[in-house]
Design a protein around this motif. Structure first.
Motif, PDB file in Angstrom:
ATOM      1  N   GLN A  42      -5.196  -0.613   9.823  1.00 49.74           N
ATOM      2  CA  GLN A  42      -3.929  -1.136  10.368  1.00 49.74           C
ATOM      3  C   GLN A  42      -4.211  -2.221  11.416  1.00 49.74           C
ATOM      4  O   GLN A  42      -3.593  -3.293  11.396  1.00 49.74           O
ATOM      5  N   ARG A  82      -2.818  -5.048  -3.277  1.00 49.78           N
ATOM      6  CA  ARG A  82      -3.249  -5.018  -1.878  1.00 49.78           C
ATOM      7  C   ARG A  82      -3.305  -6.438  -1.321  1.00 49.78           C
ATOM      8  O   ARG A  82      -3.531  -7.377  -2.057  1.00 49.78           O
ATOM      9  N   GLU A 115      -5.726   0.609   2.031  1.00 51.67           N
ATOM     10  CA  GLU A 115      -4.428  -0.015   1.782  1.00 51.67           C
ATOM     11  C   GLU A 115      -3.818   0.483   0.476  1.00 51.67           C
ATOM     12  O   GLU A 115      -4.521   0.568  -0.536  1.00 51.67           O
ATOM     13  N   ALA A 118       1.145  -2.676  -3.089  1.00 52.07           N
ATOM     14  CA  ALA A 118       2.571  -3.060  -3.107  1.00 52.07           C
ATOM     15  C   ALA A 118       2.920  -3.184  -4.585  1.00 52.07           C
ATOM     16  O   ALA A 118       2.595  -4.176  -5.233  1.00 52.07           O
ATOM     17  N   TRP A 171       5.923   3.738  -0.629  1.00 49.88           N
ATOM     18  CA  TRP A 171       4.784   2.915  -0.144  1.00 49.88           C
ATOM     19  C   TRP A 171       4.950   2.492   1.306  1.00 49.88           C
ATOM     20  O   TRP A 171       3.998   2.042   1.949  1.00 49.88           O
ATOM     21  N   LEU A 172       6.179   2.679   1.865  1.00 50.10           N
ATOM     22  CA  LEU A 172       6.413   2.200   3.233  1.00 50.10           C
ATOM     23  C   LEU A 172       6.190   3.304   4.258  1.00 50.10           C
ATOM     24  O   LEU A 172       6.467   3.152   5.433  1.00 50.10           O
ATOM     25  N   ASN A 176       4.331  -1.401   6.834  1.00 51.33           N
ATOM     26  CA  ASN A 176       3.693  -2.429   5.994  1.00 51.33           C
ATOM     27  C   ASN A 176       3.347  -3.627   6.877  1.00 51.33           C
ATOM     28  O   ASN A 176       4.225  -4.423   7.216  1.00 51.33           O
ATOM     29  N   TRP A 178       2.082  -6.327   6.232  1.00 45.97           N
ATOM     30  CA  TRP A 178       2.091  -7.630   5.574  1.00 45.97           C
ATOM     31  C   TRP A 178       3.498  -8.213   5.478  1.00 45.97           C
ATOM     32  O   TRP A 178       3.712  -9.236   4.828  1.00 45.97           O
ATOM     33  N   GLU A 179       4.470  -7.519   6.087  1.00 45.60           N
ATOM     34  CA  GLU A 179       5.838  -8.075   6.067  1.00 45.60           C
ATOM     35  C   GLU A 179       6.355  -8.221   7.487  1.00 45.60           C
ATOM     36  O   GLU A 179       5.911  -7.534   8.404  1.00 45.60           O
ATOM     37  N   ASN A 221       7.115 -12.176   3.684  1.00 49.94           N
ATOM     38  CA  ASN A 221       5.709 -11.882   3.380  1.00 49.94           C
ATOM     39  C   ASN A 221       4.956 -13.207   3.257  1.00 49.94           C
ATOM     40  O   ASN A 221       5.139 -13.922   2.271  1.00 49.94           O
TER      41      ASN A 221
END
Ligand SMILES: CCc1ccc([C@H](C)CC(=O)N[C@@H]2O[C@H](CO)[C@@H](O)[C@H](O)[C@H]2O)cc1
Length: 761
Positions: A42, A82, A115, A118, A171-172, A176, A178-179, A221
C-alpha cells in the motif's frame, strides 16, 4: 512532445525510501518500524501514485493550453489487472523502487503479488480497452477513457468437486490506491418519468421530467504512457444517492425507508454483468449503460464549454469512440442535450452527432447484437425512445429514396424491430449515426460486409473498416516476462522496441546464434519452473517443467472449442494407454493446461469445466500414464494469472470454429513471448499466418468459407440420424406392437382353442 524531465518528486533510492516510509506512517498509518508485506505494498503504491498524479497534472495542463481535439473512449468494461508493476515500468523507475525496497528489506515482486486484479470486465473486449488505453497514453494522444466503477468486478471462480462456483469480487475491500475520488466532479443522472411539451420562444420544446435521479461521482485512474510524461485519465463513474430527490420521503417520518431508497441508487454501479454472450434486456444493465453515458456526456460538454461555446465547433474538438454497442445510448443522449438543453435545431444536432461518433463491433454472430425492448426503454428513458424513433423515421425516408419501397430491406435495416417483442437494434442505430464502423480483424470485416451488416455495407461501404486488434507489449512482455525482455534488449542493443515492435526484426540477424538460443531456453525454463510452482500452489499438482506445456486460457465458450481440446487429450490418453513400451519412450511428456471462466448462466460452458476436471481426475491418477500426460485446470483465470502462465507456455491453443472469433488477442500475447500456436485460420490468426508463415505454427481445421457447408452437412447428417432414430423407434414400436398382438392373439387363440376343446370334450 513531453520531455522526460522529472517533476518535484525525486526517484533516487533514498528519496523513494523516505516517501515509502512516509506513506507507511501517514497514509497506511502503521509504525514505520513494523509493517507487513500488504502495508508495504500500500505504501509503495501511494508513492507511485504521487508520481502518476504529478505527470497527470502536467499532461492536463499541457492539453488545457493546447486545447487539441480530444478522443473520448466509451466502454462498459476495462480489464486493467494489477497496476503497480505496469506503472513503475511505464514511469521508468522499476529498478529504483526495487533497490529502495531491498534496502528496506522487501522484495518488489513479493509486494507486487499483494495487489488484487481490477477485474472490471469479462474478456477480450474488456482487456482490449485496457491495452488501448496504455497505447493511447504511450503515443501521446489527448485521450480519455470513460466507464463504470463496479463495486463488484468479475466473479471469483472457485472450483468445488470440478464444478465452477461464483464468489463475489469485492475488490475495493482494502481500498484502491490507483484511483482518486473526485467528489467535486459529479453529475445528476435522470431516469424514468415523462416528457412534456413546453412553449419556447414561439416554438415547442420537449422537457423530460424524470421520476428518479442518481448522482454520478467520478473516480479518476491515471494511465501512464511508456517513455513519455503523457499520463491520461480513465474516469469511472460510481452511483451515489442524489440529495435532489425524495426529500419529501424524509418528511413522512419513514426515515428507514428513505435511507434504503437512497442506498438503492448505489446498486446501479454495484456489479459487473458477468455474461459476454448475448444481451439479456435487463433493466439494471440498461440503467448502467445510460448512467455512465449521461455522466460522461455531461462531463465532455462541460469541458468543451470551458474553452468554446459554439457547438458547431464541437466536432473539431471531440471524437467519441463507442466500444461495441453497449455505450450507444450516447447517440440519443447527445441529441437530447443539443436539442432540448442547448436548443440547437434537430438538423444542426444530427450533423454534429454524425461527425463525432465512431464505433467498434466485436461480435460475429447476429444473435450477439444488442436489442433493447421498446417498453423497457420507453419506461426508463422516455425521451431517448422518442429521439430514436425520430432518427429512425428520417433514416427510413432516406432508405425509401435509395431503395424504393423494398419493405423487406426496410424492415431489416430499421432501427426499430417489429415482432413479438418490439425492440431497438442498437447496432443499426450505431451504424446509422457513426461515420466509421470497424471490425477487429480483416476476416471479421468480411463477415460484417457479407453477413451481419450486409445491407448497411451496400448502402454505406465507405463507413466500414477493420482495425486488427493488438496487445500492449508493456504489460504482456516487459512486465510479465522481464527475462525475455532483458534478453531482447541485450541482443538488439536497445530497448527502443518497447515503443516500436517492428525493431524486433533485428533479432533475425541473431536467430542462429547458439548463445542466444541457449539464453532463450534458459529464460523459458525459469518461467516454466515459476508456472509449475504456481500450478502446485493452486491445484496441489506437481508437474515437470521438462514436459511440454500445452495451454488454452480464455473464456469458456462452445465456439472456442475447449471441448475439442479435451477430446484431443482423451484421444492422446487412449493412444498412450494402448502403446507398447518402446513407443512410449518416444512420447513427449505433455502437461495440458486449461483455464477460463464460464458465464454463470452458461450451462454448457460449466459442463465443459466439469468434464475437464473429470478427465483430469482419470488421467492424472493413472500411474500407468505417469508423467507422459497431465491435465490441469487453473482456477480463477484473470489478467495476472495470464501474465504468469503465458511466459511459461510452449504451445497455446486458439482453435475456434473458423468464422466465430472476431479477432482473438490471446494468440498475440503468446506469440510475443515466443510460444508456438496450435490454431485454426480464424479472426486475427489469419493475418498472423501471413506475418509468420504457416510453417512456424500448427494450423488445422476448416477455413471460414468451408464451415457453413460442413455445418449444413452435419445438420443433414443429424436430421438423417434423427429420422433413422425415429424410424427405428417406430419400427421397434411396430415390432413390439406386432409381437404383442401376436402374443395376445396367439394366447387368445390358445384360450379360445382350449375353450372350444373343453366345450367339445
Ligand atoms: C451484452 C453482453 C456482452 C458483453 C461483452 C461482449 C463482448 C463483445 C464479447 C467479447 O469480448 N468479444 C471479443 O472481443 C475481442 C476484442 O475485440 C475479440 O478479440 C474476440 O474475438 C471477441 O470474442 C458481448 C456481449
Amino acid at each position: 512532445m513531453f520531455s522526460l524531465m522529472d517533476g518535484f518528486l525525486k526517484n533516487d533510492p533514498i528519496s523513494l525510501q523516505k516517501d515509502i516510509l512516509d506513506h507507511v506512517e501517514y497514509t497506511v498509518a502503521r509504525s514505520r518500524f513494523s509493517f507487513d508485506d500488504f502495508e508495504a505494498y500500500q505504501a509503495v503504491s501511494h508513492s507511485v501514485r504521487d508520481r502518476l498524479i504529478e505527470r497527470w497534472h502536467d499532461t492536463h495542463a499541457y492539453f488545457k493550453r493546447k486545447d487539441p481535439k480530444r478522443l473520448y473512449f466509451f466502454s462498459l468494461e476495462f480489464l486493467m489487472g494489477r497496476s503497480l508493476s505496469n506503472s513503475v515500468i511505464n514511469l521508468g523507475v522499476r529498478d529504483q523502487y526495487a533497490d529502495a525496497l531491498n534496502q528496506l528489506g522487501f522484495e518488489f515482486e513479493v509486494l507486487a503479488e499483494q495487489e488484487g486484479d481490477a477485474a472490471q470486465g469479462n474478456g477480450g473486449l474488456a482487456r482490449l480497452s485496457a491495452c488501448q488505453m496504455d497505447s493511447l497514453a504511450t503515443m501521446d494522444f489527448p485521450a480519455w477513457g470513460y466507464g463504470l466503477r463496479y463495486q463488484y468486478g468479475l466473479f471469483r471462480q472457485v472450483i468445488l468437486d470440478g464444478f465452477q462456483h461464483e464468489q463475489p469480487d469485492y475488490w475495493l475491500n482494502f481500498g484502491n490506491p490507483w484511483e482518486i475520488e473526485r467528489i467535486h466532479v459529479s453529475y445528476a443522472v435522470k431516469f424514468y418519468g415523462t416528457v412534456e411539451e413546453q412553449d419556447l420562444n414561439g416554438g415547442k420544446r420537449k422537457v423530460w421530467v424524470p421520476g428518479e435521479m442518481v448522482e454520478a461521482v467520478a473516480y479518476d485512474n491515471p494511465i501512464p504512457g511508456y517513455g513519455t510524461r503523457n499520463t491520461i485519465n480513465l474516469r469511472l463513474w460510481a452511483a451515489k444517492p442524489s440529495d435532489l430527490y425524495d426529500m419529501e420521503s424524509y418528511g413522512t417520518g419513514d426515515y428507514i425507508n428513505a435511507v434504503i431508497n437512497r442506498q438503492k441508487a448505489e446498486t446501479i454501479s454495484s456489479v459487473l454483468y458477468p455474461d459476454d454472450r448475448s444481451y439479456q434486456g435487463k433493466e439494471l444493465r440498461l440503467k448502467q449503460q445510460y448512467f455512465f453515458v449521461s455522466a460522461s456526456v455531461q462531463d465532455i460538454i462541460r469541458r468543451f464549454k470551458d474553452s468554446l461555446n459554439d457547438f458547431n465547433q464541437f466536432p473539431e474538438k471531440v471524437a467519441l469512440q463507442l466500444n461495441d454497442t453497449h455505450p450507444s445510448l450516447a447517440i440519443p443522449e447527445v441529441m437530447r442535450v443539443l436539442v432540448d438543453e442547448e436548443f440547437l435545431s434537430w438538423k444542426q444536432a444530427w450533423d454534429i452527432v454524425c461527425k463525432i461518433f465512431s464505433c467498434t463491433t466485436h461480435t460475429v454472430v447476429p444473435e450477439g447484437l444488442e436489442k433493447i425492448p421498446v417498453d423497457l426503454l420507453g419506461s426508463v428513458l422516455p425521451r431517448h425512445l422518442q429521439i430514436i424513433f425520430d432518427i429512425n423515421f428520417s433514416f427510413m425516408e432516406e432508405l425509401k429514396k435509395h431503395f424504393g419501397l423494398d419493405f423487406n430491406r426496410l424492415s431489416q435495416m430499421s432501427i426499430v424491430e417489429e415482432g413479438a417483442v418490439k425492440s431497438i437494434r442498437m447496432a443499426n442505430l450505431s451504424i446509422v449515426c457513426c461515420h466509421t464502423v470497424n471490425g477487429v480483424s480483416r476476416v471479421h470485416l468480411d463477415i460484417l460486409k457479407t453477413k451481419v451488416f450486409k445491407d448497411f455495407y451496400e448502402l454505406w461501404p465507405q463507413k466500414f473498416h477493420y482495425k486488427t486488434n493488438g496487445v500492449t507489449q508493456r504489460r504482456w512482455l516487459v512486465v510479465s516476462n522481464p527475462g525475455l525482455c532483458g534478453l531482447i534488449s541485450k541482443w538488439l542493443g536497445t530497448d527502443a522496441w518497447i515503443r516500436d515492435m517492428d525493431l524486433l526484426m533485428g533479432l533475425r540477424d541473431h536467430a542462429g546464434d547458439a548463445e542466444l538460443q541457449q539464453e532463450w531456453k534458459m529464460v523459458r525454463r525459469i518461467n516454466k519452473i515459476r508456472l509449475a510452482e504456481f500450478i502446485d500452489a493452486m491445484t496441489g499438482m506437481m508437474v515437470s517443467p521438462d514436459a511440454m506445456f500445452d495451454v488454452q486460457i480464455k473464456r469458456i465458450h462452445e465456439y472456442k472449442r475447449q471441448l475439442l481440446n479435451i477430446l484431443g487429450i482423451i484421444y492422446r490418453y487412449d493412444c498412450i494407454k494402448n502403446m507398447k513400451e518402446s513407443d512410449r519412450r518416444k512420447v513427449v511428456p505433455r502437461v495440458c493446461i486449461i483455464g477460463g471462466k464460464a458465464a454463470p448462466g452458461y450451462d454448457m460452458a460449466k459442463k465443459i469445466i466439469k468434464l475437464c476436471h473429470a478427465v483430469g481426475e482419470t488421467i492424472n491418477n493413472d500411474s500407468d500414464i505417469d508423467d507422459l500426460l497431465k491435465l490441469v485446470f487453473i482456477p480463477d483465470f484473470n489478467v495476472s494469472v495470464a501474465e504468469l502462465v503465458i511466459p511459461g507456455s510452449d504451445l497455446s491453443q486458439h482453435i475456434s470454429t473458423a468464422g466465430h472469433e472476431a479477432s482473438g488477442t490471446g494468440s498475440m500475447k503468446f506469440l510475443m513471448n515466443g510460444c508456438l500456436l496450435l490454431a485454426t485460420a480464424d479472426g486475427a490468426t489469419i493475418e498472423i499466418i501471413e506475418e509468420i508463415g504457416e510453417d512456424n505454427m500448427f494450423l488445422f481445421g476448416a477455413k471460414v468459407h468451408e464451415v457453413p457447408k460442413l455445418r449444413e452437412k452435419a445438420e443433414n447428417h443429424r436430421v438423417a440420424l434423427q429420422f433413422a432414430r425415429v424410424l427405428s423407434q417406430i419400427c421397434l414400436g411396430w415390432y413390439v406392437m406386432a409381437t404383442l398382438a401376436m402374443r395376445i392373439t396367439s394366447n387368445l387363440s390358445v384360450t379360445l382353442l382350449k375353450g372350444v376343446v373343453t366345450s367339445i370334450s
